[in-house]
Scaffold this motif. Structure first.
Motif, mmCIF file in Angstrom:
data_model
loop_
_atom_site.group_PDB
_atom_site.id
_atom_site.type_symbol
_atom_site.label_atom_id
_atom_site.label_comp_id
_atom_site.label_asym_id
_atom_site.label_seq_id
_atom_site.Cartn_x
_atom_site.Cartn_y
_atom_site.Cartn_z
ATOM 1 N N HIS A 80 0.855 -1.193 0.000
ATOM 2 C CA HIS A 80 0.000 0.000 0.000
ATOM 3 C C HIS A 80 0.887 1.238 0.000
ATOM 4 N N PRO A 81 1.455 1.586 -1.162
ATOM 5 C CA PRO A 81 2.480 2.644 -1.225
ATOM 6 C C PRO A 81 1.987 4.012 -0.782
ATOM 7 N N ASP A 82 0.676 4.219 -0.783
ATOM 8 C CA ASP A 82 0.178 5.558 -0.477
ATOM 9 C C ASP A 82 -0.126 5.796 0.998
ATOM 10 N N VAL A 83 0.049 4.779 1.836
ATOM 11 C CA VAL A 83 -0.211 4.964 3.267
ATOM 12 C C VAL A 83 0.908 5.802 3.870
ATOM 13 N N ASN A 84 0.567 6.866 4.594
ATOM 14 C CA ASN A 84 1.662 7.664 5.145
ATOM 15 C C ASN A 84 2.129 7.156 6.506
ATOM 16 N N LEU A 85 3.364 7.542 6.813
ATOM 17 C CA LEU A 85 4.033 7.040 8.019
ATOM 18 C C LEU A 85 3.253 7.334 9.286
ATOM 19 N N ALA A 86 2.754 8.568 9.403
ATOM 20 C CA ALA A 86 2.057 8.969 10.635
ATOM 21 C C ALA A 86 0.855 8.064 10.868
ATOM 22 N N THR A 87 0.175 7.709 9.795
ATOM 23 C CA THR A 87 -0.990 6.833 9.920
ATOM 24 C C THR A 87 -0.573 5.474 10.467
ATOM 25 N N ILE A 88 0.552 4.989 9.998
ATOM 26 C CA ILE A 88 1.027 3.683 10.452
ATOM 27 C C ILE A 88 1.394 3.737 11.935
ATOM 28 N N TYR A 89 2.104 4.791 12.347
ATOM 29 C CA TYR A 89 2.452 4.917 13.764
ATOM 30 C C TYR A 89 1.205 5.054 14.628
ATOM 31 N N ARG A 90 0.260 5.866 14.136
ATOM 32 C CA ARG A 90 -0.977 6.041 14.913
ATOM 33 C C ARG A 90 -1.754 4.731 15.020
ATOM 34 N N THR A 91 -1.715 3.959 13.956
ATOM 35 C CA THR A 91 -2.414 2.666 13.981
ATOM 36 C C THR A 91 -1.780 1.740 15.015
ATOM 37 N N LEU A 92 -0.460 1.735 15.079
ATOM 38 C CA LEU A 92 0.213 0.907 16.082
ATOM 39 C C LEU A 92 -0.215 1.335 17.492
#
Ligand SMILES: [Zn+2]
Ligand SMILES: [Zn+2]
Ligand SMILES: [Zn+2]
Length: 146
Positions: A51-63
């Motif tokens: 999913h190349p368009d997912v941004n980093l902040a979203t991933i950290y927030r999801t964690l």
């Protein structure tokens, strides 16, 4: 590919009032598909591979969201960034300071120590968050035969 663990986690997010977005699902799938201990950056790399368009902040927030819902958690395996795990069977980590290998041991291993410390000090220790360091069997053997 979607395992039961992924679906169960999605269900918890939904019932907590959260939305089961594609991004969140992707993070859970990466954690589910990697029994190894990934850093947040490694999780991000793996998510973005599909999913190349997912941004980093979203991933950290999801964690962080997953940790709040007790669906995933981070552990410290010695120095360096913390590493992420999908919740499941609780286990503890023994980290070899020589070669970096990680040995996982079941939660019950620490029961006697936990009880003893609770009796002696009233302190409820959580040996899970941080790992124990030492030398793995191979490194002990190598030292012995040196
Ligand atoms: Zn921590
Ligand atoms: Zn070792
Ligand atoms: Zn582990």
């Amino acid at each position: 590919m979607s395992s039961q663990r992924v679906e169960a986690a999605i269900e918890v997010i939904r019932s907590s009032g959260g939305r089961a977005t594609v991004d969140r699902r992707a993070v859970i799938e990466v954690l589910d598909g990697n029994p190894d201990h990934l850093t947040a950056d490694e999780v991000a790399d793996a998510v973005r591979a599909s999913h190349p368009d997912v941004n980093l902040a979203t991933i950290y927030r999801t964690l962080e969201l997953l940790e709040r819902l007790e669906l995933a958690f981070h552990v410290h395996l010695g120095h360096g960034p913390s590493r992420w795990h999908l919740a499941g069977e609780v286990h503890h980590h023994l980290v070899c300071e020589r070669c970096g290998s990680v040995v996982e041991v079941p939660d019950a291993t620490f029961d006697p120590l936990r009880r003893q410390l609770l009796d002696a000090t009233g302190f409820a220790v959580d040996p899970h968050h941080f790992s124990l360091v030492g030398r793995c069997a191979d490194c002990v053997e190598r030292d012995r035969t040196r």
